[in-house]
Design a protein around this motif. Sequence first.
Motif, PDB file in Angstrom:
ATOM      1  N   ILE A 263       1.070  17.514  -5.528  1.00 39.75           N
ATOM      2  CA  ILE A 263       2.130  16.597  -5.938  1.00 39.75           C
ATOM      3  C   ILE A 263       1.542  15.238  -6.321  1.00 39.75           C
ATOM      4  CG2 ILE A 263       4.198  15.377  -5.178  1.00 39.75           C
ATOM      5  CD1 ILE A 263       4.509  18.390  -5.747  1.00 39.75           C
ATOM      6  N   ALA A 264       0.508  14.800  -5.617  1.00 38.99           N
ATOM      7  CA  ALA A 264      -0.133  13.531  -5.962  1.00 38.99           C
ATOM      8  C   ALA A 264      -0.734  13.579  -7.364  1.00 38.99           C
ATOM      9  CB  ALA A 264      -1.212  13.194  -4.936  1.00 38.99           C
ATOM     10  N   GLU A 265      -1.229  14.745  -7.762  1.00 34.04           N
ATOM     11  CA  GLU A 265      -1.759  14.894  -9.117  1.00 34.04           C
ATOM     12  C   GLU A 265      -0.641  14.857 -10.154  1.00 34.04           C
ATOM     13  OE1 GLU A 265      -3.890  18.534  -9.052  1.00 34.04           O
ATOM     14  OE2 GLU A 265      -5.536  17.778  -7.801  1.00 34.04           O
ATOM     15  N   ARG A 266       0.509  15.466  -9.830  1.00 32.64           N
ATOM     16  CA  ARG A 266       1.637  15.511 -10.767  1.00 32.64           C
ATOM     17  C   ARG A 266       2.372  14.179 -10.856  1.00 32.64           C
ATOM     18  NH1 ARG A 266       5.848  19.469  -8.980  1.00 32.64           N
ATOM     19  NH2 ARG A 266       6.837  18.727 -10.908  1.00 32.64           N
ATOM     20  N   CYS A 267       2.411  13.442  -9.744  1.00 31.76           N
ATOM     21  CA  CYS A 267       3.255  12.247  -9.656  1.00 31.76           C
ATOM     22  C   CYS A 267       2.463  10.961  -9.526  1.00 31.76           C
ATOM     23  CB  CYS A 267       4.201  12.375  -8.460  1.00 31.76           C
ATOM     24  SG  CYS A 267       5.322  13.793  -8.541  1.00 31.76           S
ATOM     25  N   GLY A 268       1.159  11.014  -9.696  1.00 34.91           N
ATOM     26  CA  GLY A 268       0.325   9.832  -9.512  1.00 34.91           C
ATOM     27  C   GLY A 268       0.567   8.760 -10.564  1.00 34.91           C
TER      28      GLY A 268
ATOM     29  N   ALA B 181      10.822   6.925  -4.555  1.00 27.67           N
ATOM     30  CA  ALA B 181      11.271   5.737  -3.839  1.00 27.67           C
ATOM     31  C   ALA B 181      10.259   4.596  -3.980  1.00 27.67           C
ATOM     32  CB  ALA B 181      11.495   6.064  -2.365  1.00 27.67           C
ATOM     33  N   VAL B 182       8.971   4.936  -3.957  1.00 28.23           N
ATOM     34  CA  VAL B 182       7.936   3.912  -4.098  1.00 28.23           C
ATOM     35  C   VAL B 182       7.962   3.317  -5.500  1.00 28.23           C
ATOM     36  CG1 VAL B 182       5.441   3.529  -4.171  1.00 28.23           C
ATOM     37  CG2 VAL B 182       6.445   4.837  -2.290  1.00 28.23           C
ATOM     38  N   TYR B 183       8.037   4.177  -6.534  1.00 23.83           N
ATOM     39  CA  TYR B 183       8.081   3.670  -7.916  1.00 23.83           C
ATOM     40  C   TYR B 183       9.309   2.791  -8.140  1.00 23.83           C
ATOM     41  CZ  TYR B 183       4.247   6.727  -9.389  1.00 23.83           C
ATOM     42  OH  TYR B 183       3.019   7.317  -9.551  1.00 23.83           O
TER      43      TYR B 183
ATOM     44  N   GLY C 208       0.798  -1.221   0.000  1.00 28.68           N
ATOM     45  CA  GLY C 208       0.000   0.000   0.000  1.00 28.68           C
ATOM     46  C   GLY C 208       0.830   1.271   0.000  1.00 28.68           C
ATOM     47  N   LEU C 209       2.069   1.201  -0.503  1.00 26.46           N
ATOM     48  CA  LEU C 209       2.956   2.363  -0.461  1.00 26.46           C
ATOM     49  C   LEU C 209       2.486   3.469  -1.392  1.00 26.46           C
ATOM     50  CD1 LEU C 209       6.391   0.485  -0.491  1.00 26.46           C
ATOM     51  CD2 LEU C 209       5.183   1.439   1.484  1.00 26.46           C
ATOM     52  N   LEU C 210       2.106   3.099  -2.592  1.00 29.62           N
ATOM     53  CA  LEU C 210       1.677   4.104  -3.561  1.00 29.62           C
ATOM     54  C   LEU C 210       0.391   4.784  -3.114  1.00 29.62           C
ATOM     55  CD1 LEU C 210       2.461   5.342  -6.239  1.00 29.62           C
ATOM     56  CD2 LEU C 210       1.169   3.539  -7.406  1.00 29.62           C
ATOM     57  N   ARG C 211      -0.493   4.001  -2.544  1.00 29.75           N
ATOM     58  CA  ARG C 211      -1.741   4.575  -2.033  1.00 29.75           C
ATOM     59  C   ARG C 211      -1.445   5.536  -0.880  1.00 29.75           C
ATOM     60  NH1 ARG C 211      -7.110   0.994  -0.477  1.00 29.75           N
ATOM     61  NH2 ARG C 211      -8.505   2.754  -0.032  1.00 29.75           N
ATOM     62  N   GLY C 212      -0.495   5.165  -0.017  1.00 33.93           N
ATOM     63  CA  GLY C 212      -0.127   6.053   1.076  1.00 33.93           C
ATOM     64  C   GLY C 212       0.453   7.362   0.593  1.00 33.93           C
ATOM     65  N   ALA C 213       1.279   7.305  -0.471  1.00 35.97           N
ATOM     66  CA  ALA C 213       1.835   8.539  -1.030  1.00 35.97           C
ATOM     67  C   ALA C 213       0.741   9.400  -1.639  1.00 35.97           C
ATOM     68  CB  ALA C 213       2.899   8.197  -2.070  1.00 35.97           C
ATOM     69  N   ALA C 214      -0.188   8.777  -2.334  1.00 38.49           N
ATOM     70  CA  ALA C 214      -1.260   9.528  -2.981  1.00 38.49           C
ATOM     71  C   ALA C 214      -2.209  10.155  -1.966  1.00 38.49           C
ATOM     72  CB  ALA C 214      -2.036   8.611  -3.925  1.00 38.49           C
ATOM     73  N   GLU C 215      -2.354   9.526  -0.819  1.00 35.97           N
ATOM     74  CA  GLU C 215      -3.293  10.014   0.197  1.00 35.97           C
ATOM     75  C   GLU C 215      -2.623  10.870   1.271  1.00 35.97           C
ATOM     76  OE1 GLU C 215      -5.048   6.468   1.720  1.00 35.97           O
ATOM     77  OE2 GLU C 215      -6.323   6.135  -0.050  1.00 35.97           O
ATOM     78  N   ALA C 216      -1.394  11.325   1.026  1.00 33.39           N
ATOM     79  CA  ALA C 216      -0.660  12.073   2.051  1.00 33.39           C
ATOM     80  C   ALA C 216      -1.404  13.336   2.475  1.00 33.39           C
ATOM     81  CB  ALA C 216       0.736  12.423   1.541  1.00 33.39           C
TER      82      ALA C 216
ATOM     83  N   ILE D  73      -0.131   9.343 -14.412  1.00 29.64           N
ATOM     84  CA  ILE D  73       0.671  10.290 -15.174  1.00 29.64           C
ATOM     85  C   ILE D  73       1.860   9.566 -15.785  1.00 29.64           C
ATOM     86  CG2 ILE D  73       1.892  12.487 -15.108  1.00 29.64           C
ATOM     87  CD1 ILE D  73      -1.114  12.636 -14.482  1.00 29.64           C
ATOM     88  N   ALA D  74       2.043   9.710 -17.089  1.00 30.12           N
ATOM     89  CA  ALA D  74       3.102   9.002 -17.804  1.00 30.12           C
ATOM     90  C   ALA D  74       4.483   9.438 -17.334  1.00 30.12           C
ATOM     91  CB  ALA D  74       2.966   9.247 -19.301  1.00 30.12           C
ATOM     92  N   THR D  75       5.454   8.565 -17.526  1.00 32.68           N
ATOM     93  CA  THR D  75       6.805   8.809 -17.030  1.00 32.68           C
ATOM     94  C   THR D  75       7.401  10.096 -17.580  1.00 32.68           C
ATOM     95  OG1 THR D  75       7.225   6.440 -16.746  1.00 32.68           O
ATOM     96  CG2 THR D  75       9.147   7.866 -16.923  1.00 32.68           C
ATOM     97  N   TYR D  76       7.172  10.394 -18.864  1.00 32.95           N
ATOM     98  CA  TYR D  76       7.835  11.552 -19.477  1.00 32.95           C
ATOM     99  C   TYR D  76       7.395  12.884 -18.872  1.00 32.95           C
ATOM    100  CZ  TYR D  76       3.562  12.290 -22.229  1.00 32.95           C
ATOM    101  OH  TYR D  76       2.265  12.525 -22.604  1.00 32.95           O
ATOM    102  N   SER D  77       6.229  12.913 -18.222  1.00 29.94           N
ATOM    103  CA  SER D  77       5.765  14.154 -17.599  1.00 29.94           C
ATOM    104  C   SER D  77       5.578  14.001 -16.092  1.00 29.94           C
ATOM    105  CB  SER D  77       4.443  14.598 -18.230  1.00 29.94           C
ATOM    106  OG  SER D  77       3.443  13.591 -18.080  1.00 29.94           O
ATOM    107  N   ASN D  78       6.117  12.916 -15.534  1.00 30.59           N
ATOM    108  CA  ASN D  78       5.969  12.617 -14.112  1.00 30.59           C
ATOM    109  C   ASN D  78       7.350  12.693 -13.458  1.00 30.59           C
ATOM    110  OD1 ASN D  78       5.770  11.184 -11.597  1.00 30.59           O
ATOM    111  ND2 ASN D  78       3.921  10.158 -12.329  1.00 30.59           N
ATOM    112  N   PRO D  79       7.631  13.739 -12.668  1.00 34.05           N
ATOM    113  CA  PRO D  79       8.987  13.880 -12.113  1.00 34.05           C
ATOM    114  C   PRO D  79       9.409  12.735 -11.211  1.00 34.05           C
ATOM    115  CG  PRO D  79       7.463  15.453 -11.097  1.00 34.05           C
ATOM    116  CD  PRO D  79       6.750  14.845 -12.264  1.00 34.05           C
ATOM    117  N   ALA D  80       8.477  12.116 -10.509  1.00 36.76           N
ATOM    118  CA  ALA D  80       8.837  11.007  -9.613  1.00 36.76           C
ATOM    119  C   ALA D  80       9.183   9.744 -10.406  1.00 36.76           C
ATOM    120  CB  ALA D  80       7.705  10.731  -8.633  1.00 36.76           C
ATOM    121  N   LYS D  81       8.383   9.425 -11.415  1.00 42.05           N
ATOM    122  CA  LYS D  81       8.692   8.263 -12.253  1.00 42.05           C
ATOM    123  C   LYS D  81       9.995   8.480 -13.015  1.00 42.05           C
ATOM    124  CE  LYS D  81       3.985   6.513 -13.080  1.00 42.05           C
ATOM    125  NZ  LYS D  81       2.962   6.208 -14.108  1.00 42.05           N
TER     126      LYS D  81
END
Length: 375
Positions: free
Chosen positions: A214-219, A366-368, A20-28, A222-230
């Motif tokens: 940030i959850a909207e930008r990095c969720g 880190a989660v990705y 549930g790491l990704l869900r935790g990041a999205a729900e921060a 969002i595709a890798t090319y426009s997602n700073p976290a990915k």
Amino acid sequence: MLDESLLDTPEALSEADRRGLLRGAAEAGARVRTAARHAVEAGVNDLKPDGRPRAVLIAGPGAAATCAADLLGTLAGAGSPVTRLAPTGVAPAAGALRWELPGWAGSVDLLLIATPDGTEPGLSLLADQAYRRGCTVVAVAPARTPLSEAVEGAHGLFVPMATAPYEQATPLTASAPGVLWALLTPLLAILDRTGLLTAPPDTLEKIADRLDHIAERCGPAIATYSNPAKTLASELFDALPVIWTEGTSAGPAGRRFAAALAELSGRPAVVSELPEALDAHSTLLAGPLAASADPDDFFRDRVEEAPALHARVVLLRDRPIGGLSAAPAARDLALSHDTPISELEPESGGEIETLAELIAVTDFAAVYLALASGA
């Protein structure tokens, strides 16, 4: 090899995310709002402290308590020393850990206890010891645990930790994004009441809004090319992260990122603050880990043989490029050794907001990285 198709397939990411790491990041952001509400319901806003504490002592297991102490100490500055009480014991198990107050601790000091567990006998004993010394005790932990009873017996303040229903089935990971914000938010509210830092309710709401952004930008959608976290996760897959930070608030974010990489994805990282990092890591970048030290072998079997591990600088900054900065020298040093560099800089805002953004983006990364590498 990095499974790039996984990063750009939300359904596959969800299936791989057993913790549930990704869900935790999205729900921060939602976690911050829930934790702030729990703090209000526990009576934090009604506190009327009699002056600032001489010292703030923080106790708790794992990376979340360490990061919380680091963040609070940075934000409080020289107003009051913030000290983490490191545990002792023969194993990192709840029943084996012990904490001790320093000999000078007394009635003018504040003890903060933060744990995602709450069953540690050592923390209950610490609360009792603090009560006998006259220290004020505040704890954030799951409700209906032995620690909540111990804090009540010590006439302290207990704030129930904000948890999600899906977290009840599996043990909480200390470096998980949701755990950090669930523990940190009430502590920010408490230290705001003592006057050690500025984190009123509207600031906590701004933190939640920034985390939502940030959850909207990095969720995951969002595709890798426009997602700073990915993008950062992809860049670090075959690299040793050399994390350099600039600015007071970026330091804790960098140390948090290194801890999250180790615990979530099983990857080492080194971290240092600019400008000292330029001397501390110059030999590292010139050594066998530099990209120029071992150019990629054209004849290497790219299916059977793993690529050589090379350093990659990750520059985290919490202020604009203009003004006095060691960032140009950092870029020059990295590029002089053919070492690639990734940079993250938050949007403008208050100190806690920009810090929250750096933590949120690197938490997602880190989660990705953990999910893509099967950790």
